[in-house]
Design an enzyme around this catalytic site. Structure first.
Site, mmCIF file in Angstrom:
data_model
loop_
_atom_site.group_PDB
_atom_site.id
_atom_site.type_symbol
_atom_site.label_atom_id
_atom_site.label_comp_id
_atom_site.label_asym_id
_atom_site.label_seq_id
_atom_site.Cartn_x
_atom_site.Cartn_y
_atom_site.Cartn_z
ATOM 1 C CB ILE A 208 53.959 34.766 42.570
ATOM 2 C CG1 ILE A 208 55.279 34.156 43.179
ATOM 3 C CG2 ILE A 208 53.060 33.704 42.461
ATOM 4 C CD1 ILE A 208 55.158 33.883 44.487
ATOM 5 C CB SER B 164 45.445 31.304 31.002
ATOM 6 O OG SER B 164 44.665 32.505 31.517
ATOM 7 N NE ARG B 165 39.942 31.648 35.180
ATOM 8 C CZ ARG B 165 39.453 32.442 36.518
ATOM 9 N NH1 ARG B 165 38.312 32.063 36.737
ATOM 10 N NH2 ARG B 165 40.111 33.341 36.793
ATOM 11 C CE LYS C 140 52.572 33.141 50.612
ATOM 12 N NZ LYS C 140 51.367 34.340 50.978
ATOM 13 N NE ARG D 136 48.606 39.983 47.800
ATOM 14 C CZ ARG D 136 49.110 39.829 46.429
ATOM 15 N NH1 ARG D 136 47.861 40.332 45.528
ATOM 16 N NH2 ARG D 136 49.757 39.508 46.145
ATOM 17 C CB THR E 131 60.316 38.507 49.678
ATOM 18 O OG1 THR E 131 59.865 39.655 50.101
ATOM 19 C CG2 THR E 131 58.872 37.574 49.887
#
Length: 330
Positions: free
Chosen positions: A14, A36-37, A96, A164, A254
């Site tokens: 995103i 970033s890692r 969120k 997810r 969206t």
């Protein structure tokens, strides 16, 4: 007014697809650094925006010229990094849900308020003008008295390894897509809606819910259904059903910036399809965040806290259905 200098904590999809291009295009925001890692990944993305690359999230918070951070990390990582960012004196825009627990959400809202810092949950659809047009119709009595509200947001299945599907990262449909119809119900019915019942479904051997539905209700008996999923044909919309008609809105949550919204108004006299101007909810959200920081007007975040309570109540009250007939992952 100087643009708000924002550091990006992570290179999530995103951020790359929506937030970074919008930040670069807006006069009120400036990308100060990308962390970033993976140092190579940060450097590659930072080159495209002419900004600094930082290895590690903690190092981002040490930069004096970063005024605010945007956090698009997995859900379970939000709370800890929001806490670190606030402790470093940074304003925060976080994806969120703000956190995965009611207590952590309330605690971080209180901490931000005490420190005089803006903490904003990135629920972008709230900043699209199409919902104000719907609200105006409702308040003008276009469908009489509101009797019911129905909302749905579901997306097609992601690959098995997608975050997810990982419980330890705060995955699942409720936290991914369920927040949208729940927040929409709050927006039109008020924050005092309560959860009456719910169902959550697990499929394909995943340890998290892939679908769900919740029944909400106001104190005066107006019901709302919220349907959500991450294993569906795409749907994004809601309807308000009144004593004298119905308002229907598709592409509610969206819509791209060039989308022309159409509000469908169904009444006894006939059906009207009302086109609305396109609007950019990503740009609007970032503009609102920058304006809050520069003005010093802190959001009260009462709706964010109430949303966390409703999501937790859905999880607690839900009947869990595990579909053992589906093939296990892997």
């Amino acid at each position: 007014m100087a643009p708000l200098r924002i550091g990006i904590m992570g290179c999530a999809s995103i951020a790359l697809r929506k937030m970074l291009p919008a930040m670069a295009a807006l006069p009120r925001t400036e990308i100060a650094a990308i962390a970033s890692r993976n140092a190579g990944k940060a450097a590659e993305i930072a080159r495209g925006y002419g900004c600094r690359a930082v290895e590690g999230y903690a190092a981002l918070l040490d930069l004096d010229d970063v005024e605010a951070v945007y956090i698009p990390l997995p859900n379970a990582a939000h709370a800890g990094w929001i806490e670190h960012a606030l402790a470093a004196g940074k304003h925060v825009l976080a994806e969120k849900p703000l956190t995965t627990s009611v207590s952590r959400t309330r605690g971080l809202i209180a901490a931000a308020r005490s420190a005089g810092l803006v903490l904003m949950e990135n629920v972008m659809f709230l900043h699209h003008s199409q919902h104000m047009a719907v609200r105006d119709l409702l308040e003008d009595g276009a469908i009489g008295e509101l009797r019911a509200f129905h909302a749905a947001f579901a997306v097609p299945a992601r690959p098995p390894e997608d975050i997810r599907h990982r419980a330890e990262l705060g995955g699942g449909a409720l936290l991914d897509t369920g927040v949208y119809p729940v927040r929409a119900a709050m927006s039109f019915l008020g924050g005092e809606v309560d959860v009456v019942s719910a169902v959550l479904t697990r499929r394909h051997g995943h340890p998290v819910d892939s679908a769900g539905q919740a029944l909400l209700c106001t104190g005066d008996g107006v019901g709302a259904s919220a349907t959500f999923g991450i294993d569906h044909g795409y749907r994004s919309g809601y309807e308000l059903w009144g004593s004298a008609g119905r308002i229907v809105l598709d592409h509610a949550f969206t819509p791209p910036a060039d989308h022309i919204p159409v509000v469908r108004l169904e009444r006894r006299s006939g059906v009207d399809e009302i086109p609305l101007p396109p609007d950019d909810q990503v740009a609007n959200t970032l503009t609102a965040f920058a304006a809050a920081v520069r003005s010093g007007r802190l959001p009260d975040n009462d709706d964010v806290a109430r949303q966390a309570v409703l999501v937790d109540d859905i999880r607690t009250k839900a009947r869990l259905y595990v579909d053992h007939a589906t093939e296990p992952v892997g």
